[in-house]
Design an enzyme around this catalytic site. Sequence first.
Site: not given
Length: 599
Positions: A411, A416
């Site tokens: 991933e 974020e």
Amino acid sequence: MSGSYPSPNKESHTVPFFLSEDPSKRFTERSCNQASMGSTPSGSRPSTSGGSMINPFSTPPSVRSSDVNLESSPSGYLFPLPSPPQPLHHLHHDSTSSILHRSKPSSASVISEPVPRQNVTILDPPRNASYYGGHRPTRTLSGVRLRESFSAPPSRPVTVFSTSTLNTSHNNAKGKRLKSTLLEDPSKLEKPWLKKKDPYGRLAYLLTYTVAFLGVIASGVRCYFGYKSVPMINGNLCMVLDEEFDTDTNTVFGSGGNWFREVELGGYGNGEFEMTTSSDSNSYVSNGYLYITPTLTSDVIGMSSVFDGYTYNLTDCTYNLTNPESVPGGSTSTTFDPTAYYQACGAVSNSTAGTVIPPIQSARISTKFSKSIRYGRVEVRAKLPRGDWLWPAIWMLPVNNTYGAWPMSGEIDIMESRGNGRDYPDQGIDYVRGSLNWGPLPFLNAVSKTFGWWTQRRTDYGEGFHDYVLEWTQEFLRIYVDSRLQYMLQVPFTEPFFTRGQFPTVVENGTTPIVLENPWVNGTNATPFDQPFYLILSLAAGGTNGWFPDNAGNKPWLDGSTTAMKDFANKQATWEATWGADGESKSFIIDYVKMWQLC
């Protein structure tokens, strides 16, 4: 008047006044004439006291002539001095005389004594005895009188505080100059330039400048090799996606659009407290921007239904599409898990069991069925949302789980962040983070070895738009914000990830020991990040995976609690107040998305 001027037709007995005549001679002749005549004709002009009149063209007696060495001049001419003044005899006439001479002599006939000055002799040239009488003055004396009208006034006395510009002949002594109290004794002043040079001082200067010069050279060399060591994408980049969001919502999310709305409410493996919907209220296009906006479930079903007695089903749930391995009969399917399916597509609120309907509705969109890249570049320009416990993300997942379930196939988290304010103790909205998730088992994630962040010191990432970029090749992977100088993560693919992780040989899953095997044994140093990945844009809320640490920032739930989502929902009035009332500040706003494939 007592008299009148002589008539033009009558002969006047007065003698005209001529310049440069000898005044003493003129005065003598005029006295003899008056004695022989005995009286003055009645038509003649009366004289002043003393039998003479003041010359109206002569200078007043208050002005003194300045004679600087009258005997000689710089030009070589001699100036004859006037003859000494003669005493004026008081002429008396009888009462029948038409003109009476007063006994008091005229002031013009008195010659003052020279006044001594500094190399200057002050003279008073003789004045004429009468208005027309007397001898004609000399040309030299007339020049002296003419110059005395333009001479400077006498100088002021010289003191100890001033300096005379004239060289006095009678007083050449200079005044004693006062000594300044601010001056030090010259014998006590240090004069280091007179001392002998210290050879060690010269050596110290030489060493200092040499070291400084070498430091500059070393810095330049370091900068050069640092610049050369920055890995760059070598090769051509082909545009795969250029999304400006300059159309409408139906075009972006329609059948021919690039974006797919994922619809679930199971928490996506992170225990998230939102459900993602296909509603235009949660994901829409406006004024050239893509908005992902969170809303309250209580606005749709009511607050009481969120906590008790309500069943919520997502009729357009996409769990089977986004998780093909869970679909019975699929090419990559395993055993169908009905529990996971129903958990992802429906929820029931029960106050006794402590279960609630997810209190937040949001959106998660992806390019899973449209665009993906294997090595290349991704650039997303976005503005982050503000609000407690909001979790915006720009990330990528593999199109196929080639090496196994998450995280074995990897991933890539390009960005974020947390919507909490700058005062949040565990990196709020003034921080953005990039990371790689990978590991040999679903519960063994080595993300702690490949993550990083960047921060804004004076503002935050919800203030304006920023560029979040991924650069990815077979040799390296780099994630940065706005500039390569502000990279959050740079991972060179110089060793296999299994070696990089330093995993143990045996691990335990509960009480069962498991011999750890390398799932990327047949891969390269870039494995598992050597497969096609697609892009995801999402806005989550809360979660129990540790992204929001316990006991930080007045967190209203605990990750390990079975009632974590209920505890979060009970504090809705608190965290909702931080989201803003206009809907703009709580939205994840995307300006554009670009993807390039290395070709």
